[in-house]
Design an enzyme around this catalytic site. Structure first.
Site, PDB file in Angstrom:
ATOM      1  N   ASP A 162     -38.790  -8.571 -13.739  1.00  0.00           N
ATOM      2  CA  ASP A 162     -40.075  -8.922 -13.121  1.00  0.00           C
ATOM      3  C   ASP A 162     -40.196  -8.215 -11.782  1.00  0.00           C
ATOM      4  O   ASP A 162     -39.212  -8.122 -11.047  1.00  0.00           O
ATOM      5  CB  ASP A 162     -40.156 -10.440 -12.892  1.00  0.00           C
ATOM      6  CG  ASP A 162     -40.307 -11.177 -14.208  1.00  0.00           C
ATOM      7  OD1 ASP A 162     -41.192 -10.798 -14.988  1.00  0.00           O
ATOM      8  OD2 ASP A 162     -39.515 -12.106 -14.449  1.00  0.00           O
ATOM      9  N   GLU A 196     -23.742 -17.469 -19.187  1.00  0.00           N
ATOM     10  CA  GLU A 196     -24.374 -16.526 -18.245  1.00  0.00           C
ATOM     11  C   GLU A 196     -24.156 -16.964 -16.795  1.00  0.00           C
ATOM     12  O   GLU A 196     -24.218 -18.147 -16.477  1.00  0.00           O
ATOM     13  CB  GLU A 196     -25.876 -16.488 -18.571  1.00  0.00           C
ATOM     14  CG  GLU A 196     -26.683 -15.602 -17.653  1.00  0.00           C
ATOM     15  CD  GLU A 196     -28.127 -15.486 -18.126  1.00  0.00           C
ATOM     16  OE1 GLU A 196     -28.374 -15.298 -19.339  1.00  0.00           O
ATOM     17  OE2 GLU A 196     -29.026 -15.609 -17.265  1.00  0.00           O
ATOM     18  N   HIS A 237     -26.327 -19.737 -26.115  1.00  0.00           N
ATOM     19  CA  HIS A 237     -26.062 -18.973 -24.878  1.00  0.00           C
ATOM     20  C   HIS A 237     -26.425 -19.879 -23.702  1.00  0.00           C
ATOM     21  O   HIS A 237     -27.577 -20.304 -23.580  1.00  0.00           O
ATOM     22  CB  HIS A 237     -26.931 -17.705 -24.865  1.00  0.00           C
ATOM     23  CG  HIS A 237     -26.777 -16.885 -23.617  1.00  0.00           C
ATOM     24  ND1 HIS A 237     -25.707 -16.039 -23.399  1.00  0.00           N
ATOM     25  CD2 HIS A 237     -27.552 -16.784 -22.502  1.00  0.00           C
ATOM     26  CE1 HIS A 237     -25.835 -15.450 -22.216  1.00  0.00           C
ATOM     27  NE2 HIS A 237     -26.941 -15.885 -21.648  1.00  0.00           N
ATOM     28  N   SER A 283     -21.871 -18.284 -25.649  1.00  0.00           N
ATOM     29  CA  SER A 283     -21.650 -17.380 -24.523  1.00  0.00           C
ATOM     30  C   SER A 283     -22.200 -18.042 -23.266  1.00  0.00           C
ATOM     31  O   SER A 283     -22.967 -19.009 -23.352  1.00  0.00           O
ATOM     32  CB  SER A 283     -22.345 -16.045 -24.792  1.00  0.00           C
ATOM     33  OG  SER A 283     -23.686 -16.271 -25.193  1.00  0.00           O
ATOM     34  N   PHE A 301     -38.883 -23.608 -11.733  1.00  0.00           N
ATOM     35  CA  PHE A 301     -38.511 -22.410 -12.468  1.00  0.00           C
ATOM     36  C   PHE A 301     -39.214 -22.381 -13.836  1.00  0.00           C
ATOM     37  O   PHE A 301     -39.707 -21.335 -14.273  1.00  0.00           O
ATOM     38  CB  PHE A 301     -36.988 -22.407 -12.613  1.00  0.00           C
ATOM     39  CG  PHE A 301     -36.439 -21.117 -13.133  1.00  0.00           C
ATOM     40  CD1 PHE A 301     -36.772 -19.915 -12.527  1.00  0.00           C
ATOM     41  CD2 PHE A 301     -35.581 -21.107 -14.226  1.00  0.00           C
ATOM     42  CE1 PHE A 301     -36.269 -18.715 -13.019  1.00  0.00           C
ATOM     43  CE2 PHE A 301     -35.078 -19.918 -14.722  1.00  0.00           C
ATOM     44  CZ  PHE A 301     -35.422 -18.725 -14.116  1.00  0.00           C
TER      45      PHE A 301
HETATM   46  P1  FAD Z   1     -40.700  -7.266 -22.357  1.00  0.00           P
HETATM   47  O1  FAD Z   1     -40.073  -7.410 -23.691  1.00  0.00           O
HETATM   48  O2  FAD Z   1     -41.066  -5.892 -21.904  1.00  0.00           O
HETATM   49  O3  FAD Z   1     -41.989  -8.215 -22.350  1.00  0.00           O
HETATM   50  C1  FAD Z   1     -42.684  -8.514 -21.158  1.00  0.00           C
HETATM   51  C2  FAD Z   1     -44.159  -8.771 -21.451  1.00  0.00           C
HETATM   52  O4  FAD Z   1     -44.808  -7.552 -21.847  1.00  0.00           O
HETATM   53  C3  FAD Z   1     -44.422  -9.738 -22.600  1.00  0.00           C
HETATM   54  O5  FAD Z   1     -45.582 -10.468 -22.283  1.00  0.00           O
HETATM   55  C4  FAD Z   1     -44.652  -8.848 -23.815  1.00  0.00           C
HETATM   56  O6  FAD Z   1     -45.496  -9.454 -24.782  1.00  0.00           O
HETATM   57  C5  FAD Z   1     -45.312  -7.637 -23.181  1.00  0.00           C
HETATM   58  N1  FAD Z   1     -44.894  -6.379 -23.826  1.00  0.00           N
HETATM   59  C6  FAD Z   1     -43.642  -6.068 -24.268  1.00  0.00           C
HETATM   60  N2  FAD Z   1     -43.613  -4.815 -24.756  1.00  0.00           N
HETATM   61  C7  FAD Z   1     -44.856  -4.312 -24.629  1.00  0.00           C
HETATM   62  C8  FAD Z   1     -45.443  -3.059 -24.918  1.00  0.00           C
HETATM   63  N3  FAD Z   1     -44.719  -2.076 -25.455  1.00  0.00           N
HETATM   64  N4  FAD Z   1     -46.758  -2.875 -24.639  1.00  0.00           N
HETATM   65  C9  FAD Z   1     -47.494  -3.882 -24.071  1.00  0.00           C
HETATM   66  N5  FAD Z   1     -46.990  -5.106 -23.762  1.00  0.00           N
HETATM   67  C10 FAD Z   1     -45.685  -5.306 -24.020  1.00  0.00           C
HETATM   68  N6  FAD Z   1     -34.724 -11.029 -15.513  1.00  0.00           N
HETATM   69  C11 FAD Z   1     -34.046 -10.302 -14.590  1.00  0.00           C
HETATM   70  O7  FAD Z   1     -34.667  -9.778 -13.646  1.00  0.00           O
HETATM   71  N7  FAD Z   1     -32.700 -10.149 -14.656  1.00  0.00           N
HETATM   72  C12 FAD Z   1     -31.960 -10.674 -15.658  1.00  0.00           C
HETATM   73  O8  FAD Z   1     -30.743 -10.498 -15.698  1.00  0.00           O
HETATM   74  C13 FAD Z   1     -32.639 -11.438 -16.669  1.00  0.00           C
HETATM   75  N8  FAD Z   1     -31.963 -11.961 -17.707  1.00  0.00           N
HETATM   76  C14 FAD Z   1     -32.669 -12.601 -18.711  1.00  0.00           C
HETATM   77  C15 FAD Z   1     -31.961 -13.033 -19.844  1.00  0.00           C
HETATM   78  C16 FAD Z   1     -32.636 -13.657 -20.883  1.00  0.00           C
HETATM   79  C17 FAD Z   1     -31.857 -14.094 -22.099  1.00  0.00           C
HETATM   80  C18 FAD Z   1     -34.026 -13.891 -20.784  1.00  0.00           C
HETATM   81  C19 FAD Z   1     -34.764 -14.608 -21.878  1.00  0.00           C
HETATM   82  C20 FAD Z   1     -34.736 -13.465 -19.675  1.00  0.00           C
HETATM   83  C21 FAD Z   1     -34.068 -12.791 -18.634  1.00  0.00           C
HETATM   84  N9  FAD Z   1     -34.733 -12.299 -17.517  1.00  0.00           N
HETATM   85  C22 FAD Z   1     -34.044 -11.589 -16.549  1.00  0.00           C
HETATM   86  C23 FAD Z   1     -36.176 -12.521 -17.350  1.00  0.00           C
HETATM   87  C24 FAD Z   1     -37.005 -11.339 -17.891  1.00  0.00           C
HETATM   88  O9  FAD Z   1     -36.730 -10.176 -17.157  1.00  0.00           O
HETATM   89  C25 FAD Z   1     -38.477 -11.725 -17.736  1.00  0.00           C
HETATM   90  O10 FAD Z   1     -38.792 -12.759 -18.619  1.00  0.00           O
HETATM   91  C26 FAD Z   1     -39.464 -10.576 -17.840  1.00  0.00           C
HETATM   92  O11 FAD Z   1     -40.737 -11.061 -17.420  1.00  0.00           O
HETATM   93  C27 FAD Z   1     -39.651 -10.018 -19.233  1.00  0.00           C
HETATM   94  O12 FAD Z   1     -38.581  -9.302 -19.654  1.00  0.00           O
HETATM   95  P2  FAD Z   1     -38.498  -8.799 -21.186  1.00  0.00           P
HETATM   96  O13 FAD Z   1     -37.299  -7.965 -21.306  1.00  0.00           O
HETATM   97  O14 FAD Z   1     -38.679  -9.919 -22.108  1.00  0.00           O
HETATM   98  O15 FAD Z   1     -39.818  -7.872 -21.205  1.00  0.00           O
END
Ligand code: FAD
Length: 277
Positions: A99, A8, A256, A6, A206
């Site tokens: 973020d 992005e 991906h 896929s 980055f």
């Molecule tokens: P989470 O899974 O919530 O994790 C974030 C942090 O919090 C981690 O350190 C984790 O250990 C901790 N954590 C998770 N759950 C809990 C909990 N319940 N209690 C306490 N701590 C917890 N960013 C964008 O803004 N837009 C995008 O379109 C985008 N696309 C992405 C696509 C991919 C494939 C990837 C890998 C990253 C992408 N990102 C994007 C970046 C992403 O938003 C950041 O890496 C962000 O900091 C974390 O998102 P996450 O969904 O992994 O968060």
């Protein structure tokens, strides 16, 4: 079954960028990816632009997969986005926390991606195939690798169907991550995220921010080319193709590509890797 791949994109900021992306996408579409995904700016900053590119992709007859992040958003905002995707017949999305960007004070109502996945399931049942993010080299804010793994498992238990990883250049980090989550009972596909090497100084900046390691041997090799962009790109294609081959040969379910809206690096890598052949 052949591994799938896929691609992005990020939503362009200008009409020229939108046109350029259309042209790049047409070239990439010839490779027949299983879907095109489009990133989503934290706090909804690209909400309209993301949706607009998604609609274009769907109208071209491709599978369109929006990213959706919850940071800075209310439940009502997310509900409205989900309803919009459903009415556009979108069936898959990438659910993320996102973020906080500078100037954003409000964290929003959902704090982590596991809460977003739970919310998506509560609101829309099984309508969407939900992908979540995975971090073979650990998320930069994680308290510990163990904690990060547990948090990844929470997203899966909340209902994720598959995961896409942060990019990495160290295949062993991916294999180790998969082994560790399998030991914790996770059986969903974990698709490696692949970042072609194009603009090295931007990539280095980055990578420092997102916690992806550029191995010393690779950094030194690329630095040795100085300003010779053609050699840097050729080296990037060679190194990343080899990484992809190794991942697929050792069981990765697909790839991906973070295309950065450019068709050439992803195309050159895929030609070498021979996916779907
Ligand atoms: P989470 O899974 O919530 O994790 C974030 C942090 O919090 C981690 O350190 C984790 O250990 C901790 N954590 C998770 N759950 C809990 C909990 N319940 N209690 C306490 N701590 C917890 N960013 C964008 O803004 N837009 C995008 O379109 C985008 N696309 C992405 C696509 C991919 C494939 C990837 C890998 C990253 C992408 N990102 C994007 C970046 C992403 O938003 C950041 O890496 C962000 O900091 C974390 O998102 P996450 O969904 O992994 O968060």
């Amino acid at each position: 079954m052949s591994p799938e791949f896929s691609i992005e994109f990020f939503p362009p900021q200008t009409p020229e960028g939108v046109e350029k992306l259309k042209a790049e996408r047409a070239l990439l579409a010839r490779l027949k990816p299983s879907f095109f995904s489009v990133t989503y700016g934290a706090g909804g900053s690209t909400r309209e632009r993301t949706f607009s590119v998604i609609r274009e992709i769907a109208a071209e007859g491709h599978v369109a997969v929006p990213h959706l992040s919850c940071i800075g958003a209310s439940r009502a905002d997310i509900r409205a986005m989900l309803a919009g995707f459903q009415s556009a017949s979108i069936r898959r999305l990438v659910a993320l926390r996102g973020d906080l960007s500078s100037g954003m004070a409000d964290m929003g109502e959902l704090r982590h991606a596991n809460e977003l996945v739970e919310f998506i399931r509560a609101e829309t049942g099984d309508w969407f195939h939900v992908d979540v993010a995975a971090y073979p080299e650990w998320h930069p804010q994680a308290k510990s690798p163990r904690d990060d793994l547990q948090n990844f498992v929470r997203k899966v238990k909340a209902g994720a169907n598959s995961a896409i990883t942060q990019y990495f250049y160290n295949a062993d980090a991916y294999f180790r991550f998969v082994e560790e989550v399998r030991a914790l009972g996770v059986d969903i596909p974990i698709i490696p995220g692949i970042m072609p090497i194009n603009n090295f100084s931007r990539l280095a900046r980055f990578s420092a921010a997102c916690g992806a390691e550029i191995p010393r041997w690779l950094r030194k090799k690329i630095e040795s080319y100085g300003d010779d962009t053609a050699s840097i790109r050729a080296c990037g294609v060679e190194v990343v193709s080899e990484l992809c081959r190794r991942l697929l040969q050792n069981g990765a379910p697909g790839l991906h590509f973070y295309s950065m809206n450019q068709s050439a690096p992803t195309t050159q890598i895929l030609e070498r890797v021979n996916v779907k052949k």
